[in-house]
Design an enzyme around this catalytic site. Structure first.
Site, mmCIF file in Angstrom:
data_model
loop_
_atom_site.group_PDB
_atom_site.id
_atom_site.type_symbol
_atom_site.label_atom_id
_atom_site.label_comp_id
_atom_site.label_asym_id
_atom_site.label_seq_id
_atom_site.Cartn_x
_atom_site.Cartn_y
_atom_site.Cartn_z
ATOM 1 C CE LYS A 9 -3.897 -2.407 2.251
ATOM 2 N NZ LYS A 9 -4.763 -2.476 3.466
ATOM 3 C CE1 TYR A 49 -9.489 -3.367 0.788
ATOM 4 C CE2 TYR A 49 -8.820 -1.358 -0.333
ATOM 5 C CZ TYR A 49 -8.507 -2.473 0.429
ATOM 6 O OH TYR A 49 -7.198 -2.693 0.835
ATOM 7 C CG PHE A 57 -13.312 0.478 7.827
ATOM 8 C CD1 PHE A 57 -12.852 -0.086 6.651
ATOM 9 C CD2 PHE A 57 -14.002 -0.323 8.741
ATOM 10 C CE1 PHE A 57 -13.066 -1.430 6.376
ATOM 11 C CE2 PHE A 57 -14.211 -1.676 8.461
ATOM 12 C CZ PHE A 57 -13.746 -2.227 7.280
ATOM 13 N NE ARG A 85 -5.963 -13.049 4.680
ATOM 14 C CZ ARG A 85 -6.778 -11.994 4.805
ATOM 15 N NH1 ARG A 85 -6.809 -11.043 3.881
ATOM 16 N NH2 ARG A 85 -7.558 -11.883 5.857
ATOM 17 C CB THR A 91 -6.981 -7.037 9.694
ATOM 18 O OG1 THR A 91 -7.369 -8.173 8.920
ATOM 19 C CG2 THR A 91 -7.498 -5.766 9.031
ATOM 20 N NE ARG A 102 -2.102 -6.187 6.933
ATOM 21 C CZ ARG A 102 -3.208 -6.794 6.505
ATOM 22 N NH1 ARG A 102 -3.651 -7.878 7.129
ATOM 23 N NH2 ARG A 102 -3.868 -6.332 5.456
ATOM 24 C CG ASN A 112 -3.618 -2.820 6.997
ATOM 25 O OD1 ASN A 112 -3.540 -2.219 5.924
ATOM 26 N ND2 ASN A 112 -4.596 -3.679 7.263
ATOM 27 C CG HIS A 115 -5.024 -6.424 -0.283
ATOM 28 N ND1 HIS A 115 -6.222 -6.571 0.384
ATOM 29 C CD2 HIS A 115 -5.104 -7.217 -1.390
ATOM 30 C CE1 HIS A 115 -7.005 -7.402 -0.315
ATOM 31 N NE2 HIS A 115 -6.349 -7.800 -1.384
ATOM 32 C CD GLU A 126 -8.686 -9.181 -3.641
ATOM 33 O OE1 GLU A 126 -7.498 -9.484 -3.403
ATOM 34 O OE2 GLU A 126 -9.573 -9.138 -2.764
HETATM 35 P P1 DAT Z 1 -7.607 -7.683 5.401
HETATM 36 O O1 DAT Z 1 -6.888 -6.514 4.739
HETATM 37 O O2 DAT Z 1 -6.759 -8.279 6.489
HETATM 38 O O3 DAT Z 1 -8.135 -8.697 4.439
HETATM 39 P P2 DAT Z 1 -10.349 -6.741 5.696
HETATM 40 O O4 DAT Z 1 -10.604 -7.323 4.348
HETATM 41 O O5 DAT Z 1 -11.271 -7.141 6.803
HETATM 42 O O6 DAT Z 1 -8.862 -7.049 6.175
HETATM 43 O O7 DAT Z 1 -10.395 -5.143 5.614
HETATM 44 C C1 DAT Z 1 -9.820 -4.488 4.503
HETATM 45 C C2 DAT Z 1 -9.039 -3.303 4.999
HETATM 46 O O8 DAT Z 1 -9.925 -2.381 5.620
HETATM 47 C C3 DAT Z 1 -8.002 -3.621 6.066
HETATM 48 O O9 DAT Z 1 -6.756 -3.993 5.508
HETATM 49 C C4 DAT Z 1 -7.899 -2.344 6.821
HETATM 50 C C5 DAT Z 1 -9.296 -1.765 6.742
HETATM 51 N N1 DAT Z 1 -10.076 -2.091 7.952
HETATM 52 C C6 DAT Z 1 -10.603 -3.283 8.283
HETATM 53 N N2 DAT Z 1 -11.252 -3.223 9.455
HETATM 54 C C7 DAT Z 1 -11.122 -1.924 9.879
HETATM 55 C C8 DAT Z 1 -11.557 -1.204 11.017
HETATM 56 N N3 DAT Z 1 -12.270 -1.802 11.972
HETATM 57 N N4 DAT Z 1 -11.220 0.109 11.106
HETATM 58 C C9 DAT Z 1 -10.495 0.717 10.160
HETATM 59 N N5 DAT Z 1 -10.059 0.082 9.041
HETATM 60 C C10 DAT Z 1 -10.363 -1.210 8.918
HETATM 61 MG MG MG Z 2 -9.621 -8.535 3.028
#
Ligand code: DAT
Ligand code: MG
Length: 149
Positions: A9, A49, A57, A85, A91, A102, A112, A115, A126
């Site tokens: 990122k 997303y 968020f 992963r 996350t 991370r 973080n 991705h 993706e």
């Molecule tokens: P990951 O990136 O581990 O697959 P995710 O798909 O649940 O996680 O979420 C996508 C992204 O969104 C994640 O990298 C960071 C952001 N995110 C997730 N949960 C969040 C939260 N509770 N507050 C702020 N950002 C969040």
């Molecule tokens: Mg995800």
């Protein structure tokens, strides 16, 4: 062999972590099948997303991912989705183990660093958002001879 999509990122690029991060994937034995530095468009961010569009968020997530260049990667390995992963870590960097990207480099969930796709199906979806078919290369990867029995 399985393919997954990963992204360094904008914070990872700006903090000069690109080499360190790719070295971790390579050292695990993942083959780099596709790679580019690029500016993510709002359309690509929205597709990427889509599952989070209703989350509070979401706007911050889109502005983060489009805030500067990213490195997009297609990585291949026997269990590439799960391996990447694991290498990325939880996350929220607060919960991510030391030794993960991370855990080592991040401090909060909104920055973080990386991705990675969460399933083979997500990976295919993706990869298609960020790569044309001719940008994902098939080639002999000699380490496989020593990685697998
Ligand atoms: P990951 O990136 O581990 O697959 P995710 O798909 O649940 O996680 O979420 C996508 C992204 O969104 C994640 O990298 C960071 C952001 N995110 C997730 N949960 C969040 C939260 N509770 N507050 C702020 N950002 C969040
Ligand atoms: Mg995800």
């Amino acid at each position: 062999m399985e393919k997954t999509f990963a992204m360094i990122k904008p914070d990872g690029v700006q903090r000069s972590l690109v080499g360190n991060i790719i070295a971790r994937y390579e050292a695990k034995g993942l083959r780099v099948a596709g790679m580019k530095i690029m500016q993510v468009s709002n359309e690509q961010a929205a597709q990427h997303y889509a599952e989070h569009v209703e989350k509070p968020f979401y706007p911050g997530l889109v502005s983060y991912i489009t805030s500067g260049p990213v490195v997009a990667l297609v990585l291949e390995g026997k269990n590439a989705v799960e391996e990447v992963r694991k290498i990325n870590g939880a996350t929220n960097p607060l919960n991510a183990a030391c030794g993960t990207i991370r855990g080592d480099f991040g401090q909060e969930v909104g920055r973080n660093v990386v991705h990675a796709s969460d399933s083979v199906e997500s990976a295919a979806r993706e990869i298609a958002i960020y790569f044309n078919a001719d940008e994902v290369l098939e080639y002999d990867y000699l380490p496989n001879k020593w990685l697998f029995e």
